[in-house]
Design an enzyme around this catalytic site. Structure first.
Site, PDB file in Angstrom:
ATOM      1  N   HIS A 100       0.759  -1.209   0.012  1.00  0.00           N
ATOM      2  CA  HIS A 100      -0.058   0.183  -0.211  1.00  0.00           C
ATOM      3  C   HIS A 100       0.851   1.229   0.025  1.00  0.00           C
ATOM      4  O   HIS A 100       2.228   1.230   0.256  1.00  0.00           O
ATOM      5  CB  HIS A 100      -1.023   0.042   1.285  1.00  0.00           C
ATOM      6  CG  HIS A 100      -0.424  -0.235   2.553  1.00  0.00           C
ATOM      7  ND1 HIS A 100      -0.120  -1.654   2.946  1.00  0.00           N
ATOM      8  CD2 HIS A 100       0.301   0.720   3.506  1.00  0.00           C
ATOM      9  CE1 HIS A 100       0.665  -1.527   4.167  1.00  0.00           C
ATOM     10  NE2 HIS A 100       0.833  -0.431   4.535  1.00  0.00           N
TER      11      HIS A 100
ATOM     12  N   CYS B  85       0.451   1.568  12.831  1.00  0.00           N
ATOM     13  CA  CYS B  85       1.319   1.316  11.959  1.00  0.00           C
ATOM     14  C   CYS B  85       1.832   2.758  11.229  1.00  0.00           C
ATOM     15  O   CYS B  85       0.702   3.594  11.118  1.00  0.00           O
ATOM     16  CB  CYS B  85       1.096   0.234  11.066  1.00  0.00           C
ATOM     17  SG  CYS B  85      -0.047   0.595   9.775  1.00  0.00           S
TER      18      CYS B  85
END
Length: 350
Positions: free
Chosen positions: A67, A174
């Site tokens: 991503h 994250c």
């Protein structure tokens, strides 16, 4: 907004093949671009690879979720591919990857798509769901599986599980805050429910903090886990035993973390002031993370500089200096000299 709204049919490939991790990521970026979501495909591609340098997005169980959040993205999107024969992806469990979802997120304040992406991340922790996707024969079947699973999955806020059981609290986060945050939350919550615990997981993704732990809950907690690769507020846990680890462990080692959190063997956290924060990485890992973040932001300048230098050489070639310029090639005309100078400065920023 639903998952299907982000997943263009042109961005789905079933029964694909790839030679290695780099090959499959390049294919995924091309699939994403085919869906019309990307403004600058090469900048986006560089961003995906830069994110991969921070840590593998091969989360195990045959799944990878590369991503990137970037200005090169026009609108949020997904791309998906199944690789029946598997591909070596440097996954956390070392197993070949057979199902890949690529996520493209625009670098904007409008984060309505993040709830959808978090739901997909949660669904990917369901083995039955991923098995059905891997076995899908047509794009229509693939999309139907996603629609049906999404309709039956709604994340519950607050404390869930066995109200009379021990209380486990967790925080997951994250750097990108798109996928790993929510997958770790789902894994910890699922493992806690199987043990008949009461559990609440705070997520800190790109959309901000959700399901935030209260002071009363923290005071009553029998165990606390912080699975994060980015800073989270920690002073609220002062005096409590806290298991601090990386977000990947929340995905792949949820049972082990819960054992440690409830055993009473975790170290007591001691805050150092109102701004005390912590991540699950050691100091060297944190330095590396920030270094790679800086690299990813500099890539557009380096790429642009390289293009300017190439244009300088092209101008001199068109003007007939290709064979006679020698070491001055690229600076024989005022225009080429300017282009090479600016390009060199841009590349030198790295």
């Amino acid at each position: 907004m639903r998952i299907r709204d982000l997943l263009d049919r042109r961005s789905i490939k079933l029964g694909g093949s790839a030679t290695d991790k780099q090959d499959v990521i390049n294919q995924m970026v091309d699939l994403m671009n085919a869906g019309g979501r990307i403004a600058d495909v090469e900048t986006y591609r560089a961003g995906v690879f830069a994110r991969e340098e921070e840590g593998t997005t091969g989360i195990g169980e045959g799944i990878a979720i590369p991503h990137c959040k970037s200005d090169a993205v026009k609108e949020p999107g997904l791309a998906a591919m199944t690789v029946p024969s598997g591909v070596d992806y440097d996954a956390l469990d070392g197993a070949p990857v057979e199902l890949i979802f690529l996520i493209a997120a625009p670098n904007t304040e409008d984060n309505v798509h993040l709830d959808v992406l978090s739901k997909l991340s949660t669904l990917l922790m369901d083995e039955d769901f991923t098995a059905k996707l891997k076995a899908a024969k047509t794009v229509d079947e693939f999309l139907t599986i996603i629609d049906e699973a999404e309709s039956g999955k709604e994340r519950t806020e607050g404390i869930v599980g066995n109200e009379g059981g021990k209380l486990l609290l967790a925080v997951t986060a994250c750097p990108t805050g798109i996928a790993h945050t929510y997958m770790a939350a789902e894994a910890i919550e699922k493992a806690a429910k199987e043990r008949e615990l009461a559990v609440k997981v705070e997520t800190r993704g790109s959309g901000g903090a959700k399901n935030v732990l209260t002071n009363d809950e923290i005071e009553k907690a029998d165990g606390i886990i912080v699975a994060a690769d980015t800073n989270v507020p920690m002073d609220r846990f002062n005096g409590k035993r806290v298991v601090i680890t990386k977000v990947a462990d929340g995905i792949n080692k949820a049972d082990e973390l819960i054992d440690k959190a409830l055993s009473g063997s975790a170290p007591v956290f001691k805050g150092e002031g109102s701004q005390s924060e912590s991540t699950g990485q050691a100091g060297g890992g944190s330095v590396y993370k920030h270094l790679m973040s800086g690299v990813s932001h500099m890539l557009p300048f380096v790429i642009g500089g390289g293009i300017l230098v190439a244009l300088a050489f092209l101008v001199d070639t068109i003007c007939g200096y290709g064979e006679s310029a020698g070491g001055a090639f690229g600076t024989m005309t005022p225009l080429s000299a300017f282009l090479k100078y600016v390009g060199g400065l841009a590349m030198g920023l790295m």
